[in-house]
Scaffold this motif. Structure first.
Motif, short mmCIF file in Angstrom:
data_model
loop_
_atom_site.label_atom_id
_atom_site.label_comp_id
_atom_site.label_asym_id
_atom_site.label_seq_id
_atom_site.Cartn_x
_atom_site.Cartn_y
_atom_site.Cartn_z
N ASP A 1 1.11 -1.28 0.07
CA ASP A 1 0.23 0.26 0.11
C ASP A 1 0.82 1.08 -0.05
OD1 ASP A 1 -2.42 1.64 -0.30
OD2 ASP A 1 -3.05 0.58 1.58
N PHE A 2 0.35 2.35 -0.40
CA PHE A 2 0.99 3.61 -0.38
C PHE A 2 1.21 3.83 1.13
CE2 PHE A 2 -3.26 5.29 -0.89
CZ PHE A 2 -2.85 6.82 0.35
N GLU A 3 2.72 4.77 1.39
CA GLU A 3 2.80 6.18 2.27
C GLU A 3 2.77 7.28 1.79
OE1 GLU A 3 6.41 6.58 5.43
OE2 GLU A 3 6.79 5.58 3.75
N VAL A 4 1.94 7.97 2.87
CA VAL A 4 2.19 9.59 3.07
C VAL A 4 3.07 9.86 3.52
CG1 VAL A 4 0.09 11.25 2.94
CG2 VAL A 4 -0.34 9.20 2.34
N VAL A 5 3.76 11.09 3.37
CA VAL A 5 4.86 11.34 3.93
C VAL A 5 4.64 12.91 4.00
CG1 VAL A 5 7.57 12.13 3.59
CG2 VAL A 5 6.63 9.46 3.27
N LYS A 6 4.22 13.36 5.17
CA LYS A 6 4.30 14.49 5.00
C LYS A 6 5.06 15.67 5.36
CE LYS A 6 -0.44 14.12 7.31
NZ LYS A 6 -1.56 14.09 7.95
N VAL A 7 5.21 16.73 5.22
CA VAL A 7 6.61 17.73 5.03
C VAL A 7 6.30 18.85 5.15
CG1 VAL A 7 8.11 18.88 3.61
CG2 VAL A 7 7.11 16.09 3.10
N PRO A 8 6.71 19.30 6.84
CA PRO A 8 6.09 21.23 7.02
C PRO A 8 6.56 21.83 5.56
CG PRO A 8 7.87 20.19 9.04
CD PRO A 8 7.83 18.88 7.41
N PHE A 9 5.75 22.70 5.83
CA PHE A 9 5.71 23.63 4.71
C PHE A 9 5.29 24.66 4.87
CE2 PHE A 9 3.52 25.45 0.80
CZ PHE A 9 4.17 25.97 -0.70
N SER A 10 5.89 26.13 4.11
CA SER A 10 5.38 27.16 4.16
C SER A 10 5.42 28.16 1.92
CB SER A 10 5.93 28.25 4.70
OG SER A 10 6.36 29.52 4.80
N ARG A 11 4.42 28.58 2.25
CA ARG A 11 4.74 29.11 0.21
C ARG A 11 5.62 30.83 0.60
NH1 ARG A 11 0.07 29.36 -0.23
NH2 ARG A 11 -0.62 27.23 -1.04
N ALA A 12 5.84 31.04 1.50
CA ALA A 12 6.48 32.75 1.38
C ALA A 12 8.18 31.98 1.38
CB ALA A 12 6.66 33.01 2.33
N GLY A 13 8.39 32.77 0.45
CA GLY A 13 9.66 33.19 -0.08
C GLY A 13 9.88 31.06 -1.09
N HIS A 14 9.58 30.85 -1.85
CA HIS A 14 9.90 30.47 -3.16
C HIS A 14 9.38 28.74 -2.36
CE1 HIS A 14 11.25 33.63 -5.12
NE2 HIS A 14 10.34 33.28 -6.81
N GLY A 15 8.66 28.89 -1.33
CA GLY A 15 8.60 27.35 -0.52
C GLY A 15 9.15 27.39 0.17
N GLY A 16 10.36 28.22 1.31
CA GLY A 16 11.47 28.25 2.08
C GLY A 16 12.15 28.90 1.81
N GLY A 17 13.37 28.52 -0.14
CA GLY A 17 14.22 28.12 -0.07
C GLY A 17 15.02 28.98 -0.13
N ASP A 18 14.07 30.86 -0.26
CA ASP A 18 15.41 31.82 -0.31
C ASP A 18 15.90 32.25 0.80
OD1 ASP A 18 14.27 32.58 -2.78
OD2 ASP A 18 12.01 34.18 -2.06
N ALA A 19 14.85 31.89 1.67
CA ALA A 19 15.81 32.15 3.25
C ALA A 19 17.09 30.74 3.50
CB ALA A 19 14.18 31.77 4.63
N ALA A 20 16.19 29.86 2.58
CA ALA A 20 16.96 28.82 4.20
C ALA A 20 19.17 28.41 3.16
CB ALA A 20 16.44 27.02 3.09
#
Length: 465
Positions: A387-406
């Motif tokens: 069966d499939f598994e659901v992996v839940k990932v913390p998410f923020s839309r701001a700053g290109h999904g958090g990429g800018d700040a990271a």
């Protein structure tokens, strides 16, 4: 300050890592002074992400010693908006000669990136450029040649790799959760607000932005190259202009002066955007650049629908598409492997069971702060016979999904931390993501399969990491 400066210099070297083209580490003799930075190109991205944010977050280790733009009005605005006191220039050579920077940040129109990258390297400066690296294979090769001859480094500012959601995809694939990846389906949907905006601006002209195959899709191709962990080998593509440009029934000079704006579904009232008014409209008299151009002007010559098939050196096959007039903004990706399948998607409204304000989505993505709390996005991992598994990932839309700040955090705050995901992007990453879009454009024009190795002297490699 000494420790912060050492960390900064170390981080720049990490960002410039390349598999094939040897790069030397930065070798600043700063003693006890701050890193000297100049910015060429004072548009939205330059003055905010590579401008105001650096000033606000890292003024203890760096300082702007010059701003350059062909538009003196935008320069005045940029200086005030960023909160700097450095001199401004309309002549790039004069700026570099007088300010003697350590680092040049290039955020000009895409078709001119190569000019400032090459000049900067030739003048003995390290260079950081916004994506895309450039707009055609000839300029790509010129940049490669200049970087090889220089003892300085070139960094490409890819930020999508750094979002937690995209990083989790990389982690799951690298762990072999679905075995060896064999094929990928990747589809990106730009809505009628964000997608349309490219056709209002200089991006609507092939000579300026190289089409959205290059300006927009280079983001996606860099992600894919990184996820797949290989270089592209062959590209075949289709594309056309069927919605915007000469296809429109209604047409005017620009939204502000249009006689039929009350009838146009795409009417954009720029007067309600104070920053756009101050940065662009008030300075039109200097260079004639109109920010709210008509989407249906006949000079538009880029594609608004695009589809490509890419074969990678490791034999992975990619099916890619980009739509610029979708009712919603979002994307889907699916990886097929020898032992299963991984699926991910963001912002598909009917799958999230929420109503998303499509008009505000891009603004929220560009914003560096978020009001979202405890939000998670799923990744679906389905192994054969299970069966499939659901992996839940913390998410923020701001700053290109958090990429800018990271990305900034890695450069300026914690550069010595080991990155098991290899998110640092150097010149090879910039070139290979660029060449997929360039090859796709050439394939449409010729009707032929384009070999990546025929475009520059860089040979695709089977495994990048």
């Amino acid at each position: 300050m000494e420790n912060s400066r050492r960390k900064f210099l170390s981080s720049i070297s990490l960002l410039a890592v390349s598999n094939v083209i040897p790069l030397s580490a930065f070798s600043f003799n700063l003693n006890d002074r701050k890193l000297k930075i100049v910015l060429v190109g004072t548009g939205i991205r330059g003055t905010s992400f590579w401008g105001k944010r650096l000033v606000e977050q890292y003024s203890d280790i760096l300082e702007f010693v010059g701003l350059c733009d062909i538009n003196p009005g935008r320069l005045d605005y940029a200086k005030k908006y960023m909160g700097v006191s450095c001199p401004t220039f309309v002549d790039f050579d004069k700026m570099v000669q007088s300010s003697k920077p350590d680092l040049i940040i290039v955020t000009t129109k895409d078709s001119t990136h190569h000019e400032f990258i090459i000049k900067g390297l030739n003048k003995g400066c390290d260079v950081l450029t916004e994506k895309p690296l450039t707009t055609d294979e000839i300029k790509c090769q010129a940049i490669i040649n200049a970087e090889r001859k220089s003892n300085k480094n070139l960094i490409v500012g890819f930020n999508y790799r750094w979002s937690p959601y995209n990083t989790k995809i990389k982690e799951l694939l690298a762990k072999g959760n679905i075995g060896r990846v064999t094929s990928v389906d990747f589809h990106w949907y730009l809505n009628t607000y964000h997608g349309a905006s490219y056709f209002r601006r200089w991006h609507g002209l092939k000579e300026s932005g190289g089409t959205l195959w290059v300006h927009k899709a280079t983001h996606h191709f860099d992600l894919l190259n990184w996820w797949i962990d290989s270089d592209p080998e062959q590209v075949f593509a289709y594309g056309d202009l069927e919605k915007y440009g000469e296809n429109g029934v209604l047409r005017g000079e620009n939204c502000r002066t249009c006689d039929v704006k009350s009838e146009c579904e795409f009417y954009w009232d720029i007067t309600k955007d104070k920053r756009a008014m101050d940065l662009y409209v008030k300075n039109e008299s200097y260079d004639g650049y109109i920010r709210d151009n008509c989407l249906f002007r006949k000079e538009i010559d880029i594609y608004d629908k695009m589809s490509a098939q890419v074969k990678y050196k490791n034999n992975v096959v990619l099916n890619y598409s980009l739509t610029t007039y979708s009712p919603f903004e979002g994307w889907r990706v699916a990886f097929n492997g020898t032992e299963g399948r991984l699926e991910a998607r963001l912002d598909i409204p009917y799958e999230e069971h929420i109503s998303i304000n499509q008009a505000e989505m891009h603004a929220n993505e560009m914003n560096q702060t978020s009001n979202e709390e405890n939000k998670y996005e799923p990744i679906f991992v389905h192994k054969l016979w299970n069966d499939f598994e659901v992996v839940k990932v913390p998410f923020s839309r701001a700053g290109h999904g958090g990429g800018d700040a990271a990305l900034h955090h890695k450069i300026f705050k914690n550069p010595d931390e080991n990155d098991p995901y290899g998110r640092a992007a150097g010149i090879r990453d910039g070139v290979m993501s660029n060449l997929i879009g360039i090859a796709a454009r050439k394939s449409i024009e010729t009707g032929e399969i384009i070999k990546i190795a025929d475009l520059t002297d860089l040979e695709p490699i089977k495994k990048r990491s």
